[in-house]
Design a protein around this motif. Structure first.
Motif, PDB file in Angstrom:
ATOM      1  N   LEU A 152       0.828  -1.209   0.000  1.00  0.00           N
ATOM      2  CA  LEU A 152       0.000   0.000   0.000  1.00  0.00           C
ATOM      3  C   LEU A 152       0.861   1.257   0.000  1.00  0.00           C
ATOM      4  O   LEU A 152       2.037   1.222   0.369  1.00  0.00           O
ATOM      5  N   PRO A 153       0.280   2.409  -0.375  1.00  0.00           N
ATOM      6  CA  PRO A 153       0.990   3.681  -0.226  1.00  0.00           C
ATOM      7  C   PRO A 153       1.400   3.880   1.228  1.00  0.00           C
ATOM      8  O   PRO A 153       0.803   3.304   2.144  1.00  0.00           O
ATOM      9  N   ASP A 154       2.397   4.718   1.462  1.00  0.00           N
ATOM     10  CA  ASP A 154       2.992   4.841   2.794  1.00  0.00           C
ATOM     11  C   ASP A 154       1.992   5.194   3.880  1.00  0.00           C
ATOM     12  O   ASP A 154       2.044   4.634   4.989  1.00  0.00           O
ATOM     13  N   ASP A 155       1.070   6.113   3.608  1.00  0.00           N
ATOM     14  CA  ASP A 155       0.097   6.477   4.642  1.00  0.00           C
ATOM     15  C   ASP A 155      -0.839   5.313   4.947  1.00  0.00           C
ATOM     16  O   ASP A 155      -1.154   5.038   6.113  1.00  0.00           O
ATOM     17  N   GLN A 156      -1.242   4.580   3.916  1.00  0.00           N
ATOM     18  CA  GLN A 156      -2.155   3.458   4.116  1.00  0.00           C
ATOM     19  C   GLN A 156      -1.451   2.274   4.800  1.00  0.00           C
ATOM     20  O   GLN A 156      -2.068   1.532   5.563  1.00  0.00           O
ATOM     21  N   ASN A 157      -0.166   2.111   4.524  1.00  0.00           N
ATOM     22  CA  ASN A 157       0.626   1.091   5.216  1.00  0.00           C
ATOM     23  C   ASN A 157       0.611   1.371   6.719  1.00  0.00           C
ATOM     24  O   ASN A 157       0.290   0.490   7.537  1.00  0.00           O
ATOM     25  N   LEU A 158       0.942   2.597   7.099  1.00  0.00           N
ATOM     26  CA  LEU A 158       0.956   2.972   8.513  1.00  0.00           C
ATOM     27  C   LEU A 158      -0.432   2.832   9.139  1.00  0.00           C
ATOM     28  O   LEU A 158      -0.580   2.256  10.235  1.00  0.00           O
ATOM     29  N   LEU A 159      -1.454   3.317   8.456  1.00  0.00           N
ATOM     30  CA  LEU A 159      -2.810   3.258   9.017  1.00  0.00           C
ATOM     31  C   LEU A 159      -3.296   1.820   9.174  1.00  0.00           C
ATOM     32  O   LEU A 159      -3.999   1.497  10.138  1.00  0.00           O
TER      33      LEU A 159
END
Length: 426
Positions: A152-159
């Motif tokens: 996933l994109p970086d923000d979605q990975n973290l979330l």
């Protein structure tokens, strides 16, 4: 057999609640992945193997090697290998039972963690399923998990990591990942790794390991490019304040010299080995890199008198040919042929496990510097006085700076290359 007082005490206090409930009378010291990580840190410049138990013989051989090396070990399976769509007979729900049975049969006394590797979350549907499925895996004896939302994109990975964390026991080993494992395409960066770990830290989540795309691949390594040690060291250095260690994926296909470099020059404490152990158990010829060798016609080379019988290997090759499978598809033979492998005479079964044992022992003692680290793992348990030895890190980030809205905004400033499209699961 006689057990030391330290082992008996560790057995009493060091097994997590799920393990004690499943195996109340067991003498297998199954522990959190955190315990294994701390033992490697205590020795310094040491890595243990995380052996992907694609078949019974890999699990047995790896445990025998760990006992011989006096080193704690991780037995793992990935979602693609042992999830709901498994191509292996060893899976998230039976792995602990297999390990416990072998440990009790053979008198294995080194600590062992049961790791759910590459638990992939690629979309909202996966996340919803994970909230149901992950608790069942811990109920079945998992003691450590890798959340892999690196697709996933970086923000979605973290979330995604934040959203699923409440399903993971605090005592369990925890791995996170940035950069999907796909060779030299889409290499991880310092900024991406810091973004993920800082965001988790702000929410009081302190992973034991981070996995990177640092140039390696899953499966059969077609080139000698392999792990980029310098990139790995640079990212690990940037993460020092967060006290997180590295998990090296795709270890098969990298030379012993390069793996020694990883041990000496980076903060890696966990090295995954899957394809090499599968091929070795079958009796195929491999090189120092753990890569199966091919003959002049491009076929795998079966070593006569090693691994399975020649007759069963011929049957497996025919099965693969009839399916139109390429060499990278041979992993799919694990599930349909496990019972035929188990039905071979004892001397054949023993030599399959022995071949894995010898390879794993050499890796643990001559390459990864893990010899005699089992007492250090037991020391970590005794020092903590509990199965829960706690996190290495502590919160240094401001939670107010890592709300969902700010995570999405911060991610916009990261220059990120996810690399080539395609399915890189193994």
């Amino acid at each position: 057999m006689a057990y030391s007082a330290e082992f008996e005490k560790a057995l009493q206090i060091g097994r997590p609640p799920n393990i004690r409930q499943l195996f109340p009378n067991s003498k297998a010291l199954i522990v959190s992945g955190k315990v294994i990580d701390r033992a490697m840190i205590a020795k310094g410049k040491a890595i243990t193997m995380a052996a992907n138990g694609r078949n019974y013989f890999v699990v047995r051989g790896a445990l025998m090697a760990a006992q011989r090396a006096n080193a704690p070990i991780i037995i793992e399976i990935a979602k693609s290998e042992g999830g709901q769509k498994a191509y292996c007979p060893v899976n998230y729900w039976n792995m602990a039972r297999i390990v416990d049975a072998i440990c009790n049969e053979l008198g294995i006394t080194v600590p062992v963690a049961i790791h759910a590797d590459h638990y992939g979350i690629k979309n909202d549907k996966d996340l919803a399923s994970a909230k149901v499925e992950i608790p069942t895996m811990f109920e079945a004896g998992i003691t450590s998990i890798a959340i892999d939302a690196s697709h996933l994109p970086d923000d979605q990975n973290l979330l995604a990591n934040l959203a699923i964390n409440s399903c993971i026991p605090k005592w369990a080993g925890l791995e996170t990942e940035v950069g999907e494992i796909k060779g030299n395409s889409g290499l991880s960066t310092v900024d991406e790794a810091l973004f993920l770990i800082r965001g988790l830290n702000a929410h009081d989540i302190f992973p034991d390991w981070i996995a990177l795309n640092n140039g390696t691949t899953h499966g059969i390594e077609a080139s000698d490019a392999g792990i980029q040690v310098g990139l790995t060291a640079e990212i690990h250095k940037a993460l020092i304040p967060y006290k997180i260690n590295g998990a090296q994926h795709g270890t098969s296909g990298n030379s012993s010299d390069r793996l020694r470099q990883i041990a000496n020059e980076t903060a890696t404490t966990k090295a995954n080995v899957a394809t090499a152990l599968q091929m070795i158990s079958w009796g195929l010829e491999v090189n120092d890199y753990g890569n199966a060798q091919l003959d002049g016609d491009g076929n795998f080379i079966k070593v006569k008198g090693e691994g399975m019988t020649e007759e069963l290997w011929a049957e497996m090759v025919k099965y693969a040919d009839d399916k139109g499978w390429k060499k990278g598809d041979y992993k799919n033979l694990n599930l349909p042929f496990e019972n035929k492998l188990l039905a071979q005479p004892k001397e054949i079964r023993d030599r399959m496990a022995k071949r894995v044992e010898d390879f794993t022992y050499k890796m643990l003692t001559e390459v990864l510097n893990a010899r005699d680290t089992a007492p250090l793992a037991i020391d970590a348990i005794l020092k903590a006085g509990s199965h829960d030895i706690g996190p290495k890190g502590s919160r240094i980030e401001n939670p107010a700076e890592w709300t969902e809205a700010k995570i999405v905004e911060k991610a916009k400033s990261i220059s990120s290359d996810k690399g080539a499209a395609g399915n890189f699961d193994d």
